[in-house]
Design a protein around this motif. Structure first.
Motif, PDB file in Angstrom:
ATOM      1  N   GLU A  39       6.701  56.396  54.315  1.00 22.42           N
ATOM      2  CA  GLU A  39       5.693  55.366  54.550  1.00 22.42           C
ATOM      3  C   GLU A  39       4.608  55.883  55.492  1.00 22.42           C
ATOM      4  O   GLU A  39       4.908  56.429  56.560  1.00 22.42           O
ATOM      5  CB  GLU A  39       6.345  54.124  55.169  1.00 22.42           C
ATOM      6  N   ILE A  40       3.360  55.706  55.098  1.00 26.66           N
ATOM      7  CA  ILE A  40       2.247  56.017  55.992  1.00 26.66           C
ATOM      8  C   ILE A  40       2.089  54.860  56.970  1.00 26.66           C
ATOM      9  O   ILE A  40       1.918  53.714  56.570  1.00 26.66           O
ATOM     10  CB  ILE A  40       0.944  56.241  55.198  1.00 26.66           C
ATOM     11  N   VAL A  41       2.147  55.178  58.270  1.00 26.44           N
ATOM     12  CA  VAL A  41       2.097  54.118  59.288  1.00 26.44           C
ATOM     13  C   VAL A  41       0.910  54.276  60.236  1.00 26.44           C
ATOM     14  O   VAL A  41       0.659  53.401  61.068  1.00 26.44           O
ATOM     15  CB  VAL A  41       3.407  54.056  60.087  1.00 26.44           C
ATOM     16  N   ALA A  42       0.186  55.382  60.130  1.00 22.84           N
ATOM     17  CA  ALA A  42      -1.005  55.581  60.954  1.00 22.84           C
ATOM     18  C   ALA A  42      -1.960  56.507  60.215  1.00 22.84           C
ATOM     19  O   ALA A  42      -1.532  57.357  59.427  1.00 22.84           O
ATOM     20  CB  ALA A  42      -0.643  56.174  62.315  1.00 22.84           C
ATOM     21  N   THR A  43      -3.246  56.338  60.485  1.00 23.69           N
ATOM     22  CA  THR A  43      -4.253  57.111  59.769  1.00 23.69           C
ATOM     23  C   THR A  43      -5.489  57.271  60.638  1.00 23.69           C
ATOM     24  O   THR A  43      -5.808  56.396  61.452  1.00 23.69           O
ATOM     25  CB  THR A  43      -4.621  56.405  58.448  1.00 23.69           C
ATOM     26  N   GLY A  44      -6.178  58.387  60.496  1.00 14.76           N
ATOM     27  CA  GLY A  44      -7.383  58.607  61.280  1.00 14.76           C
ATOM     28  C   GLY A  44      -8.347  59.555  60.595  1.00 14.76           C
ATOM     29  O   GLY A  44      -7.951  60.382  59.773  1.00 14.76           O
ATOM     30  N   VAL A  45      -9.630  59.415  60.942  1.00 14.91           N
ATOM     31  CA  VAL A  45     -10.697  60.266  60.412  1.00 14.91           C
ATOM     32  C   VAL A  45     -11.620  60.670  61.549  1.00 14.91           C
ATOM     33  O   VAL A  45     -11.995  59.834  62.380  1.00 14.91           O
ATOM     34  CB  VAL A  45     -11.536  59.532  59.333  1.00 14.91           C
ATOM     35  N   SER A  46     -11.975  61.938  61.586  1.00 14.12           N
ATOM     36  CA  SER A  46     -12.979  62.449  62.511  1.00 14.12           C
ATOM     37  C   SER A  46     -14.188  62.857  61.675  1.00 14.12           C
ATOM     38  O   SER A  46     -14.148  63.856  60.951  1.00 14.12           O
ATOM     39  CB  SER A  46     -12.427  63.661  63.277  1.00 14.12           C
ATOM     40  N   ALA A  47     -15.255  62.067  61.742  1.00 14.09           N
ATOM     41  CA  ALA A  47     -16.404  62.243  60.849  1.00 14.09           C
ATOM     42  C   ALA A  47     -17.624  62.714  61.634  1.00 14.09           C
ATOM     43  O   ALA A  47     -18.214  61.952  62.406  1.00 14.09           O
ATOM     44  CB  ALA A  47     -16.715  60.939  60.125  1.00 14.09           C
ATOM     45  N   ARG A  56      -9.410  68.713  56.416  1.00 18.42           N
ATOM     46  CA  ARG A  56      -9.538  69.105  57.816  1.00 18.42           C
ATOM     47  C   ARG A  56      -9.819  67.939  58.758  1.00 18.42           C
ATOM     48  O   ARG A  56      -9.495  68.008  59.940  1.00 18.42           O
ATOM     49  CB  ARG A  56     -10.669  70.131  57.959  1.00 18.42           C
ATOM     50  N   ASP A  57     -10.456  66.892  58.234  1.00 15.40           N
ATOM     51  CA  ASP A  57     -10.977  65.830  59.093  1.00 15.40           C
ATOM     52  C   ASP A  57     -10.123  64.566  59.097  1.00 15.40           C
ATOM     53  O   ASP A  57     -10.475  63.598  59.778  1.00 15.40           O
ATOM     54  CB  ASP A  57     -12.401  65.451  58.661  1.00 15.40           C
ATOM     55  N   THR A  58      -9.035  64.535  58.345  1.00 14.30           N
ATOM     56  CA  THR A  58      -8.193  63.339  58.276  1.00 14.30           C
ATOM     57  C   THR A  58      -6.759  63.682  58.641  1.00 14.30           C
ATOM     58  O   THR A  58      -6.325  64.830  58.529  1.00 14.30           O
ATOM     59  CB  THR A  58      -8.209  62.717  56.869  1.00 14.30           C
ATOM     60  N   LEU A  59      -6.047  62.649  59.071  1.00 17.92           N
ATOM     61  CA  LEU A  59      -4.633  62.818  59.414  1.00 17.92           C
ATOM     62  C   LEU A  59      -3.904  61.520  59.130  1.00 17.92           C
ATOM     63  O   LEU A  59      -4.420  60.434  59.405  1.00 17.92           O
ATOM     64  CB  LEU A  59      -4.483  63.174  60.891  1.00 17.92           C
ATOM     65  N   VAL A  60      -2.708  61.633  58.552  1.00  9.95           N
ATOM     66  CA  VAL A  60      -1.837  60.470  58.383  1.00  9.95           C
ATOM     67  C   VAL A  60      -0.472  60.790  58.972  1.00  9.95           C
ATOM     68  O   VAL A  60      -0.039  61.943  59.010  1.00  9.95           O
ATOM     69  CB  VAL A  60      -1.683  60.051  56.894  1.00  9.95           C
ATOM     70  N   ALA A  61       0.192  59.739  59.458  1.00 13.79           N
ATOM     71  CA  ALA A  61       1.550  59.846  59.992  1.00 13.79           C
ATOM     72  C   ALA A  61       2.504  59.227  58.977  1.00 13.79           C
ATOM     73  O   ALA A  61       2.323  58.072  58.581  1.00 13.79           O
ATOM     74  CB  ALA A  61       1.655  59.120  61.330  1.00 13.79           C
ATOM     75  N   VAL A  62       3.506  60.006  58.553  1.00  9.77           N
ATOM     76  CA  VAL A  62       4.424  59.584  57.499  1.00  9.77           C
ATOM     77  C   VAL A  62       5.842  59.551  58.057  1.00  9.77           C
ATOM     78  O   VAL A  62       6.298  60.515  58.685  1.00  9.77           O
ATOM     79  CB  VAL A  62       4.361  60.542  56.288  1.00  9.77           C
ATOM     80  N   TRP A 104       3.215  64.839  59.804  1.00  4.76           N
ATOM     81  CA  TRP A 104       1.788  64.622  60.025  1.00  4.76           C
ATOM     82  C   TRP A 104       1.055  65.532  59.052  1.00  4.76           C
ATOM     83  O   TRP A 104       1.319  66.732  59.013  1.00  4.76           O
ATOM     84  CB  TRP A 104       1.377  64.986  61.453  1.00  4.76           C
ATOM     85  N   ARG A 105       0.134  64.977  58.290  1.00  2.00           N
ATOM     86  CA  ARG A 105      -0.568  65.808  57.303  1.00  2.00           C
ATOM     87  C   ARG A 105      -1.945  65.227  57.025  1.00  2.00           C
ATOM     88  O   ARG A 105      -2.250  64.080  57.397  1.00  2.00           O
ATOM     89  CB  ARG A 105       0.226  65.881  55.998  1.00  2.00           C
ATOM     90  N   ALA A 106      -2.762  66.028  56.358  1.00  4.42           N
ATOM     91  CA  ALA A 106      -4.071  65.545  55.925  1.00  4.42           C
ATOM     92  C   ALA A 106      -3.894  64.478  54.855  1.00  4.42           C
ATOM     93  O   ALA A 106      -2.934  64.497  54.079  1.00  4.42           O
ATOM     94  CB  ALA A 106      -4.899  66.698  55.377  1.00  4.42           C
ATOM     95  N   ALA A 107      -4.810  63.544  54.818  1.00  4.95           N
ATOM     96  CA  ALA A 107      -4.788  62.508  53.786  1.00  4.95           C
ATOM     97  C   ALA A 107      -5.299  63.079  52.469  1.00  4.95           C
ATOM     98  O   ALA A 107      -6.096  64.021  52.435  1.00  4.95           O
ATOM     99  CB  ALA A 107      -5.664  61.334  54.203  1.00  4.95           C
ATOM    100  N   ALA A 108      -4.850  62.492  51.377  1.00  5.16           N
ATOM    101  CA  ALA A 108      -5.294  62.864  50.029  1.00  5.16           C
ATOM    102  C   ALA A 108      -5.773  61.606  49.318  1.00  5.16           C
ATOM    103  O   ALA A 108      -5.436  60.483  49.716  1.00  5.16           O
ATOM    104  CB  ALA A 108      -4.162  63.527  49.255  1.00  5.16           C
ATOM    105  N   SER A 109      -6.545  61.797  48.261  1.00  8.46           N
ATOM    106  CA  SER A 109      -7.075  60.640  47.541  1.00  8.46           C
ATOM    107  C   SER A 109      -5.961  59.749  46.997  1.00  8.46           C
ATOM    108  O   SER A 109      -6.143  58.538  46.859  1.00  8.46           O
ATOM    109  CB  SER A 109      -8.006  61.093  46.417  1.00  8.46           C
TER     110      SER A 109
END
Length: 347
Positions: free
Chosen positions: A84-92, A73-79, A27-32
């Motif tokens: 493979e990224i299989v889930a993603t989320g943003v808290s805005a 800080r505000d994003t998370l992806v599940a790898v 689980w980690r922060a998303a990157a561009s």
């Protein structure tokens, strides 16, 4: 006694802890660099959750371009172990601090092939904890400590799994929004233009005036907070906004008093089964309500969209709109097709 100020109520709010799940290696922060992989997850979820429209890649990219979102800080992806990224989320956290209200939108998706394994629950718990932390920190910086914190997520009604995990986290359904469509094969009634009013296409020279009109028109709408220039420029300067299909009502002295703003995303034509324009915003400034300006700008925009050769117009509306917008849209030929529910947790 519950403290009156938000900052006091959330003084001891802990930060989020990374989830743990047997199917997820990291689980980690998303990157561009993840934008395309994230968009692939979101697109796969779209096809199941709301098959008549898709999320543009541009919307995913905006999380890495907006100053009110810190991807680290505000994003998370599940790898997965295969990378493979299989889930993603943003808290805005919304940039507005109007009235001491602090509002956070939680959004995310789990790839349909990875659902019903607890990944969505783990993701939501992290997003919820991060949202609480964002509100707590922002409240500390506000004079008076803030008045209210609101965490909000939108759920497509058929996606009962999404609603269930939100409810388990303490979210409740507060508002329903209907998607409505109009068949443009049906003629549009041309309405008389009142004396002292002109109907004109949107012009980028009026961006600031349009933003001010938008904020005035929506200040009594549920869940709406003032938009800022950055967010407005992302909309009117985006790839899909169509000034030529949008219409504004302007007084003889140049005041922008009503608007109907439309966009076109050709990638959605196949999903809906028809070429169409999406009407993003319809509003009338408060000083000029009850003068028939809303149906006027809608009819003018529908005429422009029809002349473009598009088959339908689509919009979304709050079913409890204080201006009776849903009844207005029914009156000009729109028909409800499906609903989205806003689920909220108040802090």
């Amino acid at each position: 006694m519950t403290p009156a100020h938000l900052a006091d109520r959330l003084e001891k709010t802990p930060g989020p802890q990374l989830p743990s799940h047997p199917a997820i290696a990291v689980w980690r922060a998303a990157a561009s660099a993840d934008i395309d992989a994230i968009h692939a997850v979101v697109s796969a979820a779209d096809a199941v959750d709301h098959p008549t429209w898709t999320t543009p890649r541009q919307d995913v990219a905006e999380a890495f371009e907006s100053t009110h979102i810190d991807p680290a800080r505000d994003t998370l992806v599940a790898v997965t172990a295969d990378g493979e990224i299989v889930a993603t989320g943003v808290s805005a956290l919304h940039p507005s601090r109007a009235g001491g209200m602090l509002s956070v939108d939680l959004s995310g998706a789990v790839h349909p092939q990875w659902r019903r394994r607890g990944i969505g629950t783990a993701l939501l718990r992290w997003l919820d904890a991060r949202a609480q932390q964002q509100v707590a920190r922002a409240a500390q910086s506000l004079e008076g400590g803030g008045s209210e914190g609101r965490l909000k997520a939108y759920v497509e009604e058929p996606n009962t799994d999404h609603a269930t995990i939100l409810a388990a986290q303490g979210y409740t359904a507060e508002r329903w929004f209907s998607t409505m469509e109009r068949d443009l094969a049906q003629p549009v009634t041309t309405l008389p233009v009142p004396e002292g009013i002109s109907l004109v296409p949107y012009h980028r020279a009026r961006d600031a005036d349009a933003l001010a009109a938008r904020n005035d028109a929506f200040r009594d709408h549920w869940g709406s907070l003032p938009s800022n220039e950055e967010r407005w420029q992302q909309f009117v300067g985006g790839d899909f906004f169509r000034p030529d299909l949008s219409r504004m009502a302007v007084t003889d002295d140049g005041q922008l008093v009503a608007f109907c703003l439309a966009s076109v995303n050709e990638e959605d034509f196949a999903a809906l089964g028809a070429s169409h324009a999406y009407i993003d915003l319809i509003g009338v400034v408060r000083s000029h309500r009850k003068q028939g300006l809303a149906p006027l700008v809608i009819a003018a925009a529908l005429e422009a969209i029809t002349a473009e050769g598009l088959e339908r117009a689509v919009l979304d509306v709050d079913t409890d709109s204080p201006t009776g917008a849903n009844r207005l849209y029914e009156g000009v030929g729109f028909v409800a097709t499906h609903r989205v529910v806003a689920m909220v947790r108040r802090l």
